[in-house]
Each structure stands twice: as C-alpha cells, then as structure tokens.
Design a protein around this motif. Sequence first.
Motif, mmCIF file in Angstrom:
data_model
loop_
_atom_site.group_PDB
_atom_site.id
_atom_site.type_symbol
_atom_site.label_atom_id
_atom_site.label_comp_id
_atom_site.label_asym_id
_atom_site.label_seq_id
_atom_site.Cartn_x
_atom_site.Cartn_y
_atom_site.Cartn_z
ATOM 1 N N LEU A 145 0.959 -1.215 0.030
ATOM 2 C CA LEU A 145 0.095 -0.071 0.034
ATOM 3 C C LEU A 145 0.946 1.276 0.112
ATOM 4 C CD1 LEU A 145 -2.672 -1.185 2.773
ATOM 5 C CD2 LEU A 145 -3.074 -1.227 0.180
ATOM 6 N N ARG A 146 2.257 1.289 -0.136
ATOM 7 C CA ARG A 146 2.859 2.313 -0.191
ATOM 8 C C ARG A 146 2.704 3.421 -1.472
ATOM 9 N NH1 ARG A 146 8.828 0.354 -2.436
ATOM 10 N NH2 ARG A 146 8.315 -0.436 -4.303
ATOM 11 N N ASP A 147 2.596 4.589 -0.690
ATOM 12 C CA ASP A 147 2.181 5.575 -1.837
ATOM 13 C C ASP A 147 3.247 6.854 -1.668
ATOM 14 O OD1 ASP A 147 2.158 6.497 1.005
ATOM 15 O OD2 ASP A 147 0.219 7.884 0.615
ATOM 16 N N ARG A 148 4.219 6.608 -1.164
ATOM 17 C CA ARG A 148 5.616 7.703 -1.279
ATOM 18 C C ARG A 148 6.734 6.935 -1.414
ATOM 19 N NH1 ARG A 148 5.089 13.054 1.201
ATOM 20 N NH2 ARG A 148 7.020 13.226 0.312
ATOM 21 N N ASP A 149 7.408 7.139 -2.455
ATOM 22 C CA ASP A 149 8.744 6.633 -2.683
ATOM 23 C C ASP A 149 9.705 7.434 -2.543
ATOM 24 O OD1 ASP A 149 7.381 4.151 -3.113
ATOM 25 O OD2 ASP A 149 7.299 4.341 -5.390
ATOM 26 N N CYS A 150 11.012 7.084 -2.342
ATOM 27 C CA CYS A 150 12.136 7.934 -2.413
ATOM 28 C C CYS A 150 12.463 8.170 -3.939
ATOM 29 C CB CYS A 150 13.441 7.279 -1.888
ATOM 30 S SG CYS A 150 14.870 8.116 -1.918
ATOM 31 N N TYR A 151 12.805 9.562 -4.101
ATOM 32 C CA TYR A 151 12.962 9.885 -5.512
ATOM 33 C C TYR A 151 14.668 9.528 -6.058
ATOM 34 C CZ TYR A 151 15.332 13.896 -3.427
ATOM 35 O OH TYR A 151 16.175 14.874 -2.487
ATOM 36 N N VAL A 152 15.399 9.292 -5.022
ATOM 37 C CA VAL A 152 16.607 8.583 -5.297
ATOM 38 C C VAL A 152 16.729 7.306 -5.596
ATOM 39 C CG1 VAL A 152 19.005 8.551 -4.385
ATOM 40 C CG2 VAL A 152 17.689 10.524 -3.815
ATOM 41 N N CYS A 153 16.152 6.446 -4.781
ATOM 42 C CA CYS A 153 16.355 5.026 -5.224
ATOM 43 C C CYS A 153 14.895 4.196 -5.378
ATOM 44 C CB CYS A 153 17.048 4.356 -3.882
ATOM 45 S SG CYS A 153 16.220 4.285 -2.336
ATOM 46 N N GLY A 154 13.962 4.968 -5.126
ATOM 47 C CA GLY A 154 12.726 4.270 -5.283
ATOM 48 C C GLY A 154 12.101 3.351 -3.952
ATOM 49 N N CYS A 155 12.611 3.362 -2.951
ATOM 50 C CA CYS A 155 12.378 2.807 -1.832
ATOM 51 C C CYS A 155 11.353 3.326 -0.942
ATOM 52 C CB CYS A 155 13.518 2.461 -0.907
ATOM 53 S SG CYS A 155 14.813 1.159 -1.622
ATOM 54 N N LEU A 156 10.798 2.599 -0.261
ATOM 55 C CA LEU A 156 9.665 3.051 0.839
ATOM 56 C C LEU A 156 10.104 4.076 1.748
ATOM 57 C CD1 LEU A 156 6.774 2.645 1.656
ATOM 58 C CD2 LEU A 156 7.758 0.843 3.262
ATOM 59 N N LEU A 157 9.406 5.132 2.264
ATOM 60 C CA LEU A 157 9.821 6.303 3.189
ATOM 61 C C LEU A 157 9.347 5.797 4.303
ATOM 62 C CD1 LEU A 157 9.255 9.423 1.105
ATOM 63 C CD2 LEU A 157 11.432 8.237 1.443
ATOM 64 N N GLY A 158 10.122 6.030 5.550
ATOM 65 C CA GLY A 158 9.731 5.859 6.796
ATOM 66 C C GLY A 158 8.646 6.584 7.383
#
Length: 140
Positions: free
Chosen positions: A73-86
């Motif tokens: 259900l992740r909606d926000r990704d890191c713009y550097v690596c594409g991983c999930l934000l905490g």
Amino acid sequence: MSYTGRMYLRMYLPCAALLASGAVAAAAAQIAQGYPGELGIASLYSHLPRWLFALGASSAALVAMVQTMRLRLRDRDCYVCGCLLGMERSARGGLGRTRRCLGCGKVHGTNHRLAPHLRPLAVAVDGSAEHAVRSVRSSP
C-alpha cells in the motif's frame, strides 16, 4: 547490497528477531524443565516451551504481514532509489516534517512548510534577533 535489498532487510529483520527470541525462550524453558526445583516440574510446565515458540512465531508472522501490507500500500517513494519512506517525524527546531528513506537513508521533506505552530525566524535560528522578521513562511 542494493537499496531495495537493504530496505527489505530493515523491514523484515524484526520478524527474524522475534522468531529467534521465541526459539531461544522455548529452548531455555525446555532445559529448565530438567533441573530440580519449582520450574523443573515437567508435568506442570509440559507445554510451556511449545507455547513460547508459538508466541514468537505468531508475533513474527503478524509483524511480517504488517510489513508486507506496508509494501503493498505504499504511496510515497524515495526519488533517489525508489524505496519506501519511513514514518513522518518533526524536523529540527519545529521547521516542518520529514521522512527517512528505508533504502538509502536520505531525509525527505514531506510538506515543505512550517509545523502547525509558527515560530519566527529570530527564535528558530540563533544570532538573527537583531533584525525584525515579519514571517518565516515561504511562498508555496
């Protein structure tokens, strides 16, 4: 190790720790049953090692399901690596909200505005009390 692999490791490491702690607790209870004394009565605590292991395994499975749902259900990704934000946290000095990436560890601003309570720049930054400041809000 890639950023995505590091993200998965950070997310699922507590599950492995819970499973290992349940196994260690069950092994300790099994060993303690062989000794004489109050805890060594095998007939009274015969199912205790199984229950301890089941508690550790079920809590690990519950945490794994929660982490899997976070990934789905992740909606926000890191713009550097594409991983999930905490989790969203307050920035230093009450100047906004930030999230840390679980993969690369970079800090991302979430709202680029101030916290709900306004602080004048003279209070937020030391050494700038000489000049009058009208507002700290930047134009959106």
